[in-house]
Design a protein around this motif. Structure first.
Motif, mmCIF file in Angstrom:
data_model
loop_
_atom_site.group_PDB
_atom_site.id
_atom_site.type_symbol
_atom_site.label_atom_id
_atom_site.label_comp_id
_atom_site.label_asym_id
_atom_site.label_seq_id
_atom_site.Cartn_x
_atom_site.Cartn_y
_atom_site.Cartn_z
ATOM 1 N N GLY A 15 73.714 -28.298 -82.615
ATOM 2 C CA GLY A 15 73.802 -28.051 -84.095
ATOM 3 C C GLY A 15 73.037 -26.655 -84.242
ATOM 4 N N ALA A 16 71.962 -26.358 -83.704
ATOM 5 C CA ALA A 16 71.370 -24.971 -83.850
ATOM 6 C C ALA A 16 72.200 -23.997 -83.530
ATOM 7 N N ALA A 17 72.647 -24.128 -82.318
ATOM 8 C CA ALA A 17 73.527 -23.136 -81.716
ATOM 9 C C ALA A 17 74.692 -22.813 -82.492
ATOM 10 N N LEU A 18 75.370 -23.752 -82.990
ATOM 11 C CA LEU A 18 76.695 -23.722 -84.210
ATOM 12 C C LEU A 18 76.243 -22.873 -85.450
ATOM 13 N N LEU A 19 74.799 -23.062 -85.842
ATOM 14 C CA LEU A 19 74.504 -22.539 -87.072
ATOM 15 C C LEU A 19 73.755 -21.093 -86.798
ATOM 16 N N LEU A 20 73.126 -21.026 -85.801
ATOM 17 C CA LEU A 20 72.426 -19.663 -85.787
ATOM 18 C C LEU A 20 73.385 -18.455 -85.992
ATOM 19 N N PRO A 21 74.627 -18.541 -85.717
ATOM 20 C CA PRO A 21 75.543 -17.023 -86.228
ATOM 21 C C PRO A 21 75.488 -17.216 -87.620
ATOM 22 N N VAL A 22 75.723 -18.203 -88.496
ATOM 23 C CA VAL A 22 75.647 -18.186 -89.820
ATOM 24 C C VAL A 22 74.454 -17.642 -90.510
ATOM 25 N N ALA A 23 73.192 -18.374 -89.711
ATOM 26 C CA ALA A 23 72.097 -18.139 -90.163
ATOM 27 C C ALA A 23 71.376 -16.461 -89.957
ATOM 28 N N LEU A 24 72.146 -15.900 -88.971
ATOM 29 C CA LEU A 24 71.870 -14.528 -88.669
ATOM 30 C C LEU A 24 72.622 -13.666 -89.903
#
Length: 127
Positions: A15-24
């Motif tokens: 979940g963190a890996a999938l959300l990281l690009p959006v968070a960046l």
């Protein structure tokens, strides 16, 4: 099934890996630079207890009882959140909260009442 802690770890990492690009894209780097210790503590508290611990308990329960039985306990989630708000944050209780709390707890107890399935399945015309 893997151990609930293993499953929880993989789910959180995925979940963190999938959300990281959006968070960046949404400004994670500048936001991290503005974190103070209090806010960082709140983020860790929410991530560990509100996310990982809750998901770990969920997967642990699924490894021991049926998904239908586990789903009954989802109704306790807002009750626990409201109780923590009252105990930790000093939020007000209202008569409606007490009524809702009692209704949810009674509902969970009735669904899990020993022998309840036999009573309902013994009704004429029951499947």
């Amino acid at each position: 099934m893997d151990h609930p802690a293993t499953l929880t770890t993989y789910a959180m990492l995925f979940g963190a890996a999938l959300l990281l690009p959006v968070a960046l894209v949404e400004g994670l780097v500048p936001a991290v630079a503005r974190l103070d210790w209090r806010l960082l503590g709140l983020v860790v508290f929410l991530g560990v207890l509100g996310g990982s611990a809750a998901f770990l308990l969920w997967t642990w329960a699924l490894s021991r009882i049926t998904p239908t039985q586990v789903a009954v306990y989802v109704n306790l989630n807002p009750i626990v959140a409201a109780l923590l708000g009252i105990l930790l944050l000093g939020e007000r209780r209202s008569p409606m909260f007490v009524f809702g709390f009692a209704a949810v707890v009674i509902g969970v107890l009735l669904v899990n009442w020993p022998g309840g399935r036999q009573i309902w399945s013994a009704r004429p015309g029951a499947r």
